[in-house]
Design a protein around this motif. Structure first.
Motif, PDB file in Angstrom:
ATOM      1  N   TYR A  76       0.538  -1.339  -0.019  1.00  0.00           N
ATOM      2  CA  TYR A  76       0.130   0.055  -0.025  1.00  0.00           C
ATOM      3  C   TYR A  76       0.932   1.391  -0.118  1.00  0.00           C
ATOM      4  CZ  TYR A  76      -4.212  -2.394   0.526  1.00  0.00           C
ATOM      5  OH  TYR A  76      -5.279  -3.475   0.112  1.00  0.00           O
ATOM      6  N   GLY A  77       2.159   0.931   0.620  1.00  0.00           N
ATOM      7  CA  GLY A  77       2.749   2.301   0.614  1.00  0.00           C
ATOM      8  C   GLY A  77       3.564   2.553  -0.857  1.00  0.00           C
ATOM      9  N   ALA A  78       3.597   1.621  -1.401  1.00  0.00           N
ATOM     10  CA  ALA A  78       3.976   1.774  -3.018  1.00  0.00           C
ATOM     11  C   ALA A  78       2.755   2.413  -3.812  1.00  0.00           C
ATOM     12  CB  ALA A  78       4.244   0.323  -3.686  1.00  0.00           C
ATOM     13  N   VAL A  79       1.952   2.008  -3.595  1.00  0.00           N
ATOM     14  CA  VAL A  79       0.574   2.582  -4.261  1.00  0.00           C
ATOM     15  C   VAL A  79       0.528   4.190  -3.840  1.00  0.00           C
ATOM     16  CG1 VAL A  79      -1.937   2.645  -4.455  1.00  0.00           C
ATOM     17  CG2 VAL A  79      -0.754   0.434  -4.337  1.00  0.00           C
ATOM     18  N   ARG A  80       0.678   4.319  -2.491  1.00  0.00           N
ATOM     19  CA  ARG A  80       0.515   5.676  -2.120  1.00  0.00           C
ATOM     20  C   ARG A  80       1.628   6.668  -2.699  1.00  0.00           C
ATOM     21  NH1 ARG A  80      -0.906   4.193   2.881  1.00  0.00           N
ATOM     22  NH2 ARG A  80       1.366   3.843   3.356  1.00  0.00           N
ATOM     23  N   SER A  81       2.793   5.907  -2.928  1.00  0.00           N
ATOM     24  CA  SER A  81       4.001   6.609  -3.682  1.00  0.00           C
ATOM     25  C   SER A  81       3.721   7.116  -5.124  1.00  0.00           C
ATOM     26  CB  SER A  81       5.168   5.756  -3.396  1.00  0.00           C
ATOM     27  OG  SER A  81       5.679   5.423  -2.210  1.00  0.00           O
ATOM     28  N   LEU A  82       2.911   6.407  -5.622  1.00  0.00           N
ATOM     29  CA  LEU A  82       2.687   6.443  -6.991  1.00  0.00           C
ATOM     30  C   LEU A  82       1.599   7.692  -7.043  1.00  0.00           C
ATOM     31  CD1 LEU A  82       2.184   2.865  -8.398  1.00  0.00           C
ATOM     32  CD2 LEU A  82       3.820   4.874  -9.499  1.00  0.00           C
ATOM     33  N   LEU A  83       0.691   7.653  -6.225  1.00  0.00           N
ATOM     34  CA  LEU A  83      -0.291   8.560  -6.293  1.00  0.00           C
ATOM     35  C   LEU A  83       0.320   9.785  -5.736  1.00  0.00           C
ATOM     36  CD1 LEU A  83      -3.196   6.595  -4.667  1.00  0.00           C
ATOM     37  CD2 LEU A  83      -2.882   6.858  -7.053  1.00  0.00           C
ATOM     38  N   ALA A  84       1.340   9.849  -4.785  1.00  0.00           N
ATOM     39  CA  ALA A  84       1.960  11.182  -4.575  1.00  0.00           C
ATOM     40  C   ALA A  84       2.580  11.512  -5.613  1.00  0.00           C
ATOM     41  CB  ALA A  84       2.597  10.873  -3.150  1.00  0.00           C
ATOM     42  N   ALA A  85       3.142  10.601  -6.511  1.00  0.00           N
ATOM     43  CA  ALA A  85       4.125  10.989  -7.665  1.00  0.00           C
ATOM     44  C   ALA A  85       3.366  11.667  -8.666  1.00  0.00           C
ATOM     45  CB  ALA A  85       4.910   9.920  -7.909  1.00  0.00           C
ATOM     46  N   GLY A  86       2.051  11.706  -8.390  1.00  0.00           N
ATOM     47  CA  GLY A  86       1.051  12.280  -9.618  1.00  0.00           C
ATOM     48  C   GLY A  86       0.567  11.307 -10.639  1.00  0.00           C
ATOM     49  N   VAL A  87       1.156   9.842 -10.389  1.00  0.00           N
ATOM     50  CA  VAL A  87       0.623   9.096 -11.365  1.00  0.00           C
ATOM     51  C   VAL A  87      -1.137   8.519 -10.898  1.00  0.00           C
ATOM     52  CG1 VAL A  87       0.614   6.544 -11.993  1.00  0.00           C
ATOM     53  CG2 VAL A  87       2.727   7.671 -11.405  1.00  0.00           C
ATOM     54  N   ARG A  88      -1.889   9.121 -12.087  1.00  0.00           N
ATOM     55  CA  ARG A  88      -3.215   8.785 -11.929  1.00  0.00           C
ATOM     56  C   ARG A  88      -3.423   7.606 -12.450  1.00  0.00           C
ATOM     57  NH1 ARG A  88      -2.643  10.950  -8.089  1.00  0.00           N
ATOM     58  NH2 ARG A  88      -2.784  13.154  -7.814  1.00  0.00           N
ATOM     59  N   LEU A  89      -3.978   6.539 -11.511  1.00  0.00           N
ATOM     60  CA  LEU A  89      -4.533   5.278 -12.106  1.00  0.00           C
ATOM     61  C   LEU A  89      -5.484   4.637 -11.481  1.00  0.00           C
ATOM     62  CD1 LEU A  89      -1.478   2.776 -11.505  1.00  0.00           C
ATOM     63  CD2 LEU A  89      -2.420   4.639 -10.015  1.00  0.00           C
ATOM     64  N   ARG A  90      -6.339   3.659 -12.134  1.00  0.00           N
ATOM     65  CA  ARG A  90      -7.366   2.895 -11.202  1.00  0.00           C
ATOM     66  C   ARG A  90      -6.458   1.880 -10.737  1.00  0.00           C
ATOM     67  NH1 ARG A  90     -10.613  -1.132 -12.869  1.00  0.00           N
ATOM     68  NH2 ARG A  90      -9.831  -1.038 -15.081  1.00  0.00           N
ATOM     69  N   TRP A  91      -6.880   1.409  -9.410  1.00  0.00           N
ATOM     70  CA  TRP A  91      -6.032   0.466  -8.768  1.00  0.00           C
ATOM     71  C   TRP A  91      -7.039  -0.188  -7.981  1.00  0.00           C
ATOM     72  CZ3 TRP A  91      -5.151  -0.122  -3.530  1.00  0.00           C
ATOM     73  CH2 TRP A  91      -5.448   1.107  -2.659  1.00  0.00           C
ATOM     74  N   GLU A  92      -6.676  -1.536  -7.672  1.00  0.00           N
ATOM     75  CA  GLU A  92      -7.824  -2.313  -6.916  1.00  0.00           C
ATOM     76  C   GLU A  92      -6.541  -3.515  -6.011  1.00  0.00           C
ATOM     77  OE1 GLU A  92     -11.776  -5.154  -7.411  1.00  0.00           O
ATOM     78  OE2 GLU A  92     -11.039  -3.939  -9.172  1.00  0.00           O
ATOM     79  N   ALA A  93      -7.071  -3.661  -5.065  1.00  0.00           N
ATOM     80  CA  ALA A  93      -6.493  -4.620  -4.320  1.00  0.00           C
ATOM     81  C   ALA A  93      -7.354  -5.718  -3.660  1.00  0.00           C
ATOM     82  CB  ALA A  93      -6.030  -4.057  -2.936  1.00  0.00           C
ATOM     83  N   VAL A  94      -6.770  -6.824  -3.604  1.00  0.00           N
ATOM     84  CA  VAL A  94      -7.707  -8.134  -3.491  1.00  0.00           C
ATOM     85  C   VAL A  94      -6.711  -9.170  -2.856  1.00  0.00           C
ATOM     86  CG1 VAL A  94      -7.611  -9.399  -5.500  1.00  0.00           C
ATOM     87  CG2 VAL A  94      -9.700  -9.642  -4.291  1.00  0.00           C
ATOM     88  N   THR A  95      -7.270 -10.144  -2.074  1.00  0.00           N
ATOM     89  CA  THR A  95      -6.427 -11.120  -1.361  1.00  0.00           C
ATOM     90  C   THR A  95      -6.773 -12.307  -2.387  1.00  0.00           C
ATOM     91  OG1 THR A  95      -7.956 -12.094   0.012  1.00  0.00           O
ATOM     92  CG2 THR A  95      -6.593 -10.431   0.981  1.00  0.00           C
ATOM     93  N   ALA A  96      -6.027 -13.408  -2.689  1.00  0.00           N
ATOM     94  CA  ALA A  96      -6.267 -14.702  -3.249  1.00  0.00           C
ATOM     95  C   ALA A  96      -7.486 -15.477  -2.696  1.00  0.00           C
ATOM     96  CB  ALA A  96      -4.890 -15.407  -3.514  1.00  0.00           C
ATOM     97  N   ALA A  97      -7.578 -15.329  -1.326  1.00  0.00           N
ATOM     98  CA  ALA A  97      -8.704 -15.949  -0.913  1.00  0.00           C
ATOM     99  C   ALA A  97     -10.025 -15.151  -1.384  1.00  0.00           C
ATOM    100  CB  ALA A  97      -8.531 -16.038   0.693  1.00  0.00           C
ATOM    101  N   ASP A  98     -10.022 -13.945  -1.309  1.00  0.00           N
ATOM    102  CA  ASP A  98     -11.244 -13.015  -1.614  1.00  0.00           C
ATOM    103  C   ASP A  98     -11.555 -13.054  -3.159  1.00  0.00           C
ATOM    104  OD1 ASP A  98     -11.915 -12.485   0.962  1.00  0.00           O
ATOM    105  OD2 ASP A  98     -10.895 -10.546   0.643  1.00  0.00           O
ATOM    106  N   LEU A  99     -10.442 -13.364  -3.776  1.00  0.00           N
ATOM    107  CA  LEU A  99     -10.507 -13.437  -5.372  1.00  0.00           C
ATOM    108  C   LEU A  99     -11.372 -14.830  -5.760  1.00  0.00           C
ATOM    109  CD1 LEU A  99      -9.528 -12.909  -8.430  1.00  0.00           C
ATOM    110  CD2 LEU A  99      -7.386 -14.544  -7.642  1.00  0.00           C
TER     111      LEU A  99
END
Ligand SMILES: Nc1ncnc2c1ncn2[C@@H]1O[C@H](COP(=O)(O)OP(=O)(O)O)[C@@H](O)[C@H]1O
Ligand SMILES: [Mg+2]
Length: 162
Positions: A39-62
């Motif tokens: 999640y820190g990596a996703v936050r860094s991307l957003l903070a760097a101005g990268v705008r993208l759709r992202w989604e998180a899922v655990t394998a079990a939930d998938l």
């Protein structure tokens, strides 16, 4: 993650999105901070101005989400995840597996592999154990498509903060 940010391309309004880029496999025992780092990596991307759709899922939930049931268009659900510009797929290999979970995991990973879609994966299994849990086809694609980050240390959930 910097590499993923650098892979960003200028968008119409000067913001950046990512279409293709490297993926990460974050490996370590339970409680070593894999989810925190992902999640820190996703936050860094957003903070760097990268705008993208992202989604998180655990394998079990998938697997729960795609398990066949009346009214579910499983192909459409899978398509949404295969096409998601940035996918965080957590705890790979932790859920009880079957031929069906192996095939589903293969289809998801293979699609993301072929289209170089950035994917952040976490697992507490070493690559050889992932191979046993998910099959050769998945393990071999993960070996090729991901940079591996190994986390160690104590289970932070059991270690009181100093
Ligand atoms: N770098 C860090 N600094 C502070 N707390 C952390 C850090 N990494 C993890 N934690 C905390 O430790 C706990 C376990 O982390 P988590 O990312 O859930 O581990 P894992 O996904 O490997 O099981 C969580 O409460 C999390 O907030
Ligand atoms: Mg976790």
């Amino acid at each position: 993650m910097d590499e993923i940010a650098r892979a960003g391309r200028p968008g119409p309004s000067g913001t950046r999105g990512i279409a293709e880029g490297p993926s990460l496999l974050i490996v370590g025992p339970t409680g070593t901070g894999k989810t925190h780092q992902a999640y820190g990596a996703v936050r860094s991307l957003l903070a760097a101005g990268v705008r993208l759709r992202w989604e998180a899922v655990t394998a079990a939930d998938l697997y729960a989400r795609l398990r066949p049931r009346p009214g579910l268009d499983a192909e459409r659900e899978l398509h949404t995840l295969t096409r998601c510009p940035l996918l965080v797929l957590e705890d790979l290999g932790a859920a009880k597996g079957s031929e069906w979970t192996e095939e589903l995991t293969y289809r998801l990973i293979n699609h993301r592999y072929e289209y170089l879609r950035p994917t952040l994966l976490t697992t507490n299994l070493a690559i050889d154990d992932l191979r046993t849990a998910l099959g050769d086809r998945v393990a071999s694609r993960l070996s090729e498509m991901t940079h591996r980050v190994i986390l160690g240390g104590p289970d932070r959930r059991r270690t009181p903060a100093a």
